[in-house]
Design a protein around this motif. Sequence first.
Motif, short mmCIF file in Angstrom:
data_model
loop_
_atom_site.label_atom_id
_atom_site.label_comp_id
_atom_site.label_asym_id
_atom_site.label_seq_id
_atom_site.Cartn_x
_atom_site.Cartn_y
_atom_site.Cartn_z
N LEU A 295 -7.01 2.72 3.35
CA LEU A 295 -6.56 1.35 3.09
C LEU A 295 -7.76 0.41 2.99
O LEU A 295 -7.87 -0.38 2.04
CB LEU A 295 -5.60 0.88 4.19
CG LEU A 295 -5.25 -0.61 4.17
CD1 LEU A 295 -4.49 -0.96 2.90
CD2 LEU A 295 -4.44 -0.99 5.41
N LEU B 277 0.69 -3.74 6.17
CA LEU B 277 0.63 -2.89 4.98
C LEU B 277 0.97 -1.43 5.26
O LEU B 277 1.35 -0.70 4.33
CB LEU B 277 -0.78 -2.96 4.38
CG LEU B 277 -1.15 -4.28 3.69
CD1 LEU B 277 -2.65 -4.33 3.43
CD2 LEU B 277 -0.38 -4.45 2.40
N ASN C 80 -1.78 5.92 -1.15
CA ASN C 80 -3.22 5.62 -1.15
C ASN C 80 -3.63 4.66 -2.27
O ASN C 80 -4.76 4.70 -2.75
CB ASN C 80 -4.05 6.90 -1.23
CG ASN C 80 -4.02 7.68 0.07
OD1 ASN C 80 -3.85 7.09 1.15
ND2 ASN C 80 -4.16 8.99 -0.01
N GLN C 81 -2.71 3.84 -2.71
CA GLN C 81 -2.98 2.85 -3.75
C GLN C 81 -2.62 1.46 -3.26
O GLN C 81 -1.56 1.27 -2.64
CB GLN C 81 -2.14 3.12 -5.00
CG GLN C 81 -2.82 3.91 -6.10
CD GLN C 81 -2.02 3.82 -7.39
OE1 GLN C 81 -0.81 3.96 -7.41
NE2 GLN C 81 -2.70 3.58 -8.48
N LEU C 82 -3.48 0.49 -3.54
CA LEU C 82 -3.13 -0.90 -3.31
C LEU C 82 -2.31 -1.37 -4.51
O LEU C 82 -2.73 -1.21 -5.66
CB LEU C 82 -4.39 -1.76 -3.17
CG LEU C 82 -4.16 -3.22 -2.74
CD1 LEU C 82 -3.58 -3.28 -1.32
CD2 LEU C 82 -5.47 -4.01 -2.79
N PHE D 82 0.86 -1.18 0.00
CA PHE D 82 0.00 0.00 0.00
C PHE D 82 0.89 1.23 0.00
O PHE D 82 1.72 1.41 0.89
CB PHE D 82 -0.91 -0.01 1.23
CG PHE D 82 -1.98 1.05 1.21
CD1 PHE D 82 -3.01 1.00 0.28
CD2 PHE D 82 -1.96 2.10 2.13
CE1 PHE D 82 -4.01 1.97 0.26
CE2 PHE D 82 -2.95 3.06 2.12
CZ PHE D 82 -3.98 3.00 1.19
N HIS D 83 0.74 2.08 -1.05
CA HIS D 83 1.61 3.24 -1.20
C HIS D 83 0.87 4.36 -1.92
O HIS D 83 0.19 4.11 -2.92
CB HIS D 83 2.87 2.85 -1.99
CG HIS D 83 3.85 3.97 -2.17
ND1 HIS D 83 4.51 4.55 -1.13
CD2 HIS D 83 4.29 4.60 -3.29
CE1 HIS D 83 5.32 5.48 -1.57
NE2 HIS D 83 5.19 5.55 -2.89
N THR E 179 -9.75 1.07 -0.15
CA THR E 179 -9.05 0.62 -1.35
C THR E 179 -9.19 -0.88 -1.52
O THR E 179 -9.43 -1.38 -2.63
CB THR E 179 -7.55 1.00 -1.28
OG1 THR E 179 -7.44 2.41 -1.12
CG2 THR E 179 -6.82 0.57 -2.53
#
Length: 257
Positions: A196, A183, A34-36, A31-32, A199
Amino acid sequence: MSKTKPIGVNFEELESQCLPHLSVDCVVFGFHDNQLKVLLLKSKFIDEWSLPGGFVGKTETVEEAATRVLKERTGLGEIFLNQFHIFSDPKRSNPGLKPENMKKAGVKLTNYEWLGQRFLSVGFYALVEFSKVDPQPDVFSQTCEWKGIDEVETLMMDHRQILDKALETMRLQLRYQPIGYNLLPEKYTMPELQKLYETILGRELDRRNFQRKILSYKILKRLPERRLGVAHKAPYLYRFDLEKYNQALLDGLSGDW
Protein backbone atom coordinates in the motif's frame (compact mmCIF):
# COMPACT_ATOMS: atom_id res chain seq x y z
CA MET A 1 -32.27 16.58 9.89
CA SER A 2 -29.60 14.44 8.23
CA LYS A 3 -26.55 16.31 6.96
CA THR A 4 -26.54 13.99 3.94
CA LYS A 5 -30.01 14.79 2.60
CA PRO A 6 -29.78 15.00 -1.22
CA ILE A 7 -29.84 18.49 -2.72
CA GLY A 8 -31.18 19.34 -6.14
CA VAL A 9 -33.66 16.46 -6.57
CA ASN A 10 -36.12 19.14 -7.68
CA PHE A 11 -34.01 20.85 -10.30
CA GLU A 12 -36.41 23.76 -10.58
CA GLU A 13 -35.29 24.67 -7.06
CA LEU A 14 -31.58 24.03 -7.61
CA GLU A 15 -30.64 27.68 -7.96
CA SER A 16 -32.55 28.60 -4.80
CA GLN A 17 -31.07 25.68 -2.82
CA CYS A 18 -27.39 26.06 -3.65
CA LEU A 19 -24.68 28.69 -3.52
CA PRO A 20 -23.65 30.20 -6.86
CA HIS A 21 -20.07 29.78 -8.08
CA LEU A 22 -19.10 27.17 -5.43
CA SER A 23 -18.82 23.39 -5.72
CA VAL A 24 -16.91 20.41 -4.29
CA ASP A 25 -14.92 17.73 -6.11
CA CYS A 26 -13.96 14.52 -4.32
CA VAL A 27 -11.08 12.15 -5.06
CA VAL A 28 -12.11 8.80 -3.55
CA PHE A 29 -9.19 6.39 -3.13
CA GLY A 30 -9.50 2.65 -2.52
CA PHE A 31 -6.95 -0.18 -2.46
CA HIS A 32 -7.71 -3.54 -4.10
CA ASP A 33 -5.57 -6.35 -5.57
CA ASN A 34 -2.43 -4.38 -4.71
CA GLN A 35 -3.68 -1.45 -6.79
CA LEU A 36 -4.54 2.07 -5.73
CA LYS A 37 -7.91 2.87 -7.30
CA VAL A 38 -10.01 6.00 -7.74
CA LEU A 39 -13.78 6.27 -8.09
CA LEU A 40 -14.87 7.87 -11.39
CA LEU A 41 -18.10 8.79 -13.14
CA LYS A 42 -18.82 8.37 -16.87
CA SER A 43 -20.74 11.34 -18.28
CA LYS A 44 -24.11 10.95 -20.00
CA PHE A 45 -23.34 13.86 -22.30
CA ILE A 46 -19.75 13.61 -23.49
CA ASP A 47 -17.30 10.72 -23.79
CA GLU A 48 -15.32 11.60 -20.67
CA TRP A 49 -14.86 10.49 -17.08
CA SER A 50 -14.96 12.77 -14.06
CA LEU A 51 -14.54 12.81 -10.30
CA PRO A 52 -17.59 12.74 -8.01
CA GLY A 53 -18.69 16.24 -7.13
CA GLY A 54 -21.63 18.48 -6.44
CA PHE A 55 -22.97 21.84 -5.43
CA VAL A 56 -22.93 23.38 -1.94
CA GLY A 57 -26.28 24.00 -0.29
CA LYS A 58 -26.98 27.41 1.20
CA THR A 59 -27.36 25.83 4.63
CA GLU A 60 -24.28 23.57 4.31
CA THR A 61 -20.59 23.92 5.00
CA VAL A 62 -18.31 22.68 2.23
CA GLU A 63 -17.40 19.73 4.50
CA GLU A 64 -21.07 18.79 4.85
CA ALA A 65 -21.53 19.07 1.08
CA ALA A 66 -18.56 16.76 0.43
CA THR A 67 -19.80 14.26 3.01
CA ARG A 68 -23.25 14.27 1.39
CA VAL A 69 -21.82 13.79 -2.12
CA LEU A 70 -19.65 10.90 -0.95
CA LYS A 71 -22.53 9.17 0.85
CA GLU A 72 -24.63 9.44 -2.33
CA ARG A 73 -21.81 7.98 -4.49
CA THR A 74 -20.42 5.34 -2.10
CA GLY A 75 -23.20 4.52 0.37
CA LEU A 76 -20.79 5.20 3.26
CA GLY A 77 -21.49 7.66 6.05
CA GLU A 78 -18.22 7.52 7.98
CA ILE A 79 -15.36 8.44 5.62
CA PHE A 80 -11.85 9.78 6.15
CA LEU A 81 -12.05 13.14 4.37
CA ASN A 82 -9.34 15.73 3.86
CA GLN A 83 -9.71 19.14 2.20
CA PHE A 84 -6.58 19.79 0.16
CA HIS A 85 -6.94 22.61 -2.40
CA ILE A 86 -9.22 25.15 -4.08
CA PHE A 87 -9.40 25.10 -7.87
CA SER A 88 -10.25 28.52 -9.22
CA ASP A 89 -9.25 28.83 -12.87
CA PRO A 90 -11.30 31.70 -14.35
CA LYS A 91 -12.23 29.44 -17.30
CA ARG A 92 -13.58 26.56 -15.20
CA SER A 93 -16.85 25.28 -16.71
CA ASN A 94 -18.41 21.94 -17.57
CA PRO A 95 -18.83 21.55 -21.35
CA GLY A 96 -21.44 18.84 -20.90
CA LEU A 97 -23.89 20.97 -18.91
CA LYS A 98 -25.57 22.60 -21.91
CA PRO A 99 -29.35 23.19 -22.10
CA GLU A 100 -29.82 20.64 -24.88
CA ASN A 101 -27.99 17.97 -22.86
CA MET A 102 -29.93 18.78 -19.71
CA LYS A 103 -33.26 18.52 -21.52
CA LYS A 104 -32.31 15.11 -23.00
CA ALA A 105 -31.56 13.86 -19.48
CA GLY A 106 -34.90 15.14 -18.22
CA VAL A 107 -33.33 17.90 -16.11
CA LYS A 108 -35.70 20.88 -16.22
CA LEU A 109 -34.43 24.25 -15.04
CA THR A 110 -35.81 27.75 -15.15
CA ASN A 111 -32.28 29.07 -15.61
CA TYR A 112 -29.96 26.69 -17.47
CA GLU A 113 -27.21 29.30 -17.41
CA TRP A 114 -26.87 28.67 -13.68
CA LEU A 115 -25.25 25.28 -14.37
CA GLY A 116 -22.87 26.74 -16.96
CA GLN A 117 -21.44 29.50 -14.77
CA ARG A 118 -17.88 29.44 -13.43
CA PHE A 119 -17.63 27.37 -10.25
CA LEU A 120 -14.72 27.50 -7.83
CA SER A 121 -14.25 23.98 -6.52
CA VAL A 122 -13.02 22.88 -3.10
CA GLY A 123 -11.06 19.64 -3.47
CA PHE A 124 -11.36 16.81 -0.93
CA TYR A 125 -9.77 13.39 -0.95
CA ALA A 126 -11.33 10.42 0.78
CA LEU A 127 -9.85 7.08 1.85
CA VAL A 128 -12.26 4.14 1.89
CA GLU A 129 -12.15 0.37 2.15
CA PHE A 130 -12.81 -0.87 -1.38
CA SER A 131 -15.06 -3.78 -0.39
CA LYS A 132 -17.51 -1.54 1.51
CA VAL A 133 -18.29 0.81 -1.37
CA ASP A 134 -21.45 0.48 -3.48
CA PRO A 135 -20.71 2.88 -6.39
CA GLN A 136 -23.74 4.87 -7.53
CA PRO A 137 -23.87 7.32 -10.48
CA ASP A 138 -25.36 10.80 -10.15
CA VAL A 139 -28.03 12.30 -12.39
CA PHE A 140 -25.42 13.57 -14.87
CA SER A 141 -23.64 10.18 -15.19
CA GLN A 142 -24.36 6.80 -16.72
CA THR A 143 -22.06 4.78 -14.48
CA CYS A 144 -19.80 5.04 -11.42
CA GLU A 145 -16.77 2.72 -11.36
CA TRP A 146 -13.39 2.10 -9.78
CA LYS A 147 -10.37 2.66 -12.02
CA GLY A 148 -6.74 1.84 -11.26
CA ILE A 149 -4.64 5.00 -10.98
CA ASP A 150 -2.43 3.75 -13.82
CA GLU A 151 -5.51 3.34 -16.06
CA VAL A 152 -6.62 6.96 -15.74
CA GLU A 153 -5.71 9.20 -18.65
CA THR A 154 -7.65 12.36 -19.46
CA LEU A 155 -10.56 13.49 -17.30
CA MET A 156 -13.25 16.12 -17.72
CA MET A 157 -12.32 19.78 -17.19
CA ASP A 158 -9.44 20.08 -14.70
CA HIS A 159 -10.23 16.81 -12.91
CA ARG A 160 -6.89 15.24 -13.87
CA GLN A 161 -5.18 18.17 -12.14
CA ILE A 162 -7.40 17.65 -9.09
CA LEU A 163 -6.52 13.93 -9.00
CA ASP A 164 -2.79 14.63 -9.33
CA LYS A 165 -2.94 17.25 -6.56
CA ALA A 166 -4.75 14.80 -4.28
CA LEU A 167 -2.05 12.17 -4.89
CA GLU A 168 0.67 14.70 -4.20
CA THR A 169 -1.04 15.72 -0.95
CA MET A 170 -1.48 12.11 0.19
CA ARG A 171 2.19 11.38 -0.49
CA LEU A 172 3.17 14.38 1.62
CA GLN A 173 0.84 13.16 4.37
CA LEU A 174 2.78 9.88 4.54
CA ARG A 175 5.76 11.85 5.84
CA TYR A 176 4.04 12.84 9.07
CA GLN A 177 0.80 10.82 9.47
CA PRO A 178 -0.15 7.15 9.27
CA ILE A 179 -2.23 5.90 6.33
CA GLY A 180 -3.88 2.52 5.98
CA TYR A 181 -6.72 2.20 8.47
CA ASN A 182 -9.27 3.52 5.98
CA LEU A 183 -7.85 1.63 2.97
CA LEU A 184 -7.14 -1.88 4.26
CA PRO A 185 -9.40 -4.60 5.68
CA GLU A 186 -9.38 -5.11 9.43
CA LYS A 187 -6.61 -7.75 9.20
CA TYR A 188 -3.68 -7.63 6.78
CA THR A 189 -0.07 -8.79 6.46
CA MET A 190 3.06 -6.69 6.66
CA PRO A 191 3.76 -7.23 2.91
CA GLU A 192 0.22 -5.99 2.13
CA LEU A 193 0.75 -2.85 4.23
CA GLN A 194 4.13 -2.24 2.58
CA LYS A 195 2.57 -2.66 -0.87
CA LEU A 196 0.00 0.00 0.00
CA TYR A 197 2.74 2.46 0.96
CA GLU A 198 4.77 1.62 -2.14
CA THR A 199 1.72 2.07 -4.38
CA ILE A 200 0.95 5.50 -2.92
CA LEU A 201 4.58 6.62 -3.08
CA GLY A 202 5.16 5.13 -6.54
CA ARG A 203 8.43 3.44 -5.56
CA GLU A 204 9.77 0.35 -3.81
CA LEU A 205 10.75 0.34 -0.14
CA ASP A 206 13.31 -1.87 1.57
CA ARG A 207 11.42 -4.62 3.40
CA ARG A 208 13.48 -4.63 6.60
CA ASN A 209 13.63 -0.85 6.87
CA PHE A 210 9.89 -0.53 6.28
CA GLN A 211 9.03 -3.12 8.92
CA ARG A 212 11.41 -1.64 11.48
CA LYS A 213 10.08 1.87 10.96
CA ILE A 214 6.37 1.07 10.89
CA LEU A 215 6.68 -1.06 14.04
CA SER A 216 8.56 1.72 15.82
CA TYR A 217 5.43 3.88 15.66
CA LYS A 218 3.58 1.30 17.82
CA ILE A 219 0.36 1.73 15.85
CA LEU A 220 0.13 -1.95 14.84
CA LYS A 221 -0.91 -5.06 16.73
CA ARG A 222 0.48 -8.40 15.58
CA LEU A 223 -2.15 -11.12 15.77
CA PRO A 224 -1.53 -14.82 16.53
CA GLU A 225 -3.11 -15.69 13.17
CA ARG A 226 -1.23 -16.15 9.91
CA ARG A 227 -2.30 -15.66 6.29
CA LEU A 228 -2.91 -19.16 4.96
CA GLY A 229 -2.86 -20.33 1.35
CA VAL A 230 0.16 -18.28 0.22
CA ALA A 231 3.11 -19.63 -1.77
CA HIS A 232 5.76 -18.74 0.81
CA LYS A 233 5.91 -18.97 4.59
CA ALA A 234 2.57 -17.88 6.00
CA PRO A 235 3.01 -14.29 7.27
CA TYR A 236 1.45 -13.02 10.49
CA LEU A 237 -1.66 -10.87 10.32
CA TYR A 238 -1.75 -7.38 11.80
CA ARG A 239 -4.37 -4.81 12.60
CA PHE A 240 -4.13 -1.17 13.65
CA ASP A 241 -4.28 -0.16 17.30
CA LEU A 242 -7.00 2.41 16.69
CA GLU A 243 -6.36 4.44 19.83
CA LYS A 244 -2.65 4.82 19.04
CA TYR A 245 -3.39 5.31 15.32
CA ASN A 246 -5.75 8.21 16.06
CA GLN A 247 -3.21 9.70 18.46
CA ALA A 248 -0.57 9.50 15.71
CA LEU A 249 -2.91 11.40 13.40
CA LEU A 250 -2.96 14.19 15.99
CA ASP A 251 0.69 14.09 17.10
CA GLY A 252 2.30 13.23 13.77
CA LEU A 253 5.10 10.82 12.93
CA SER A 254 8.81 11.49 12.54
CA GLY A 255 10.93 10.89 9.47
CA ASP A 256 10.32 10.26 5.78
CA TRP A 257 9.92 7.12 3.67
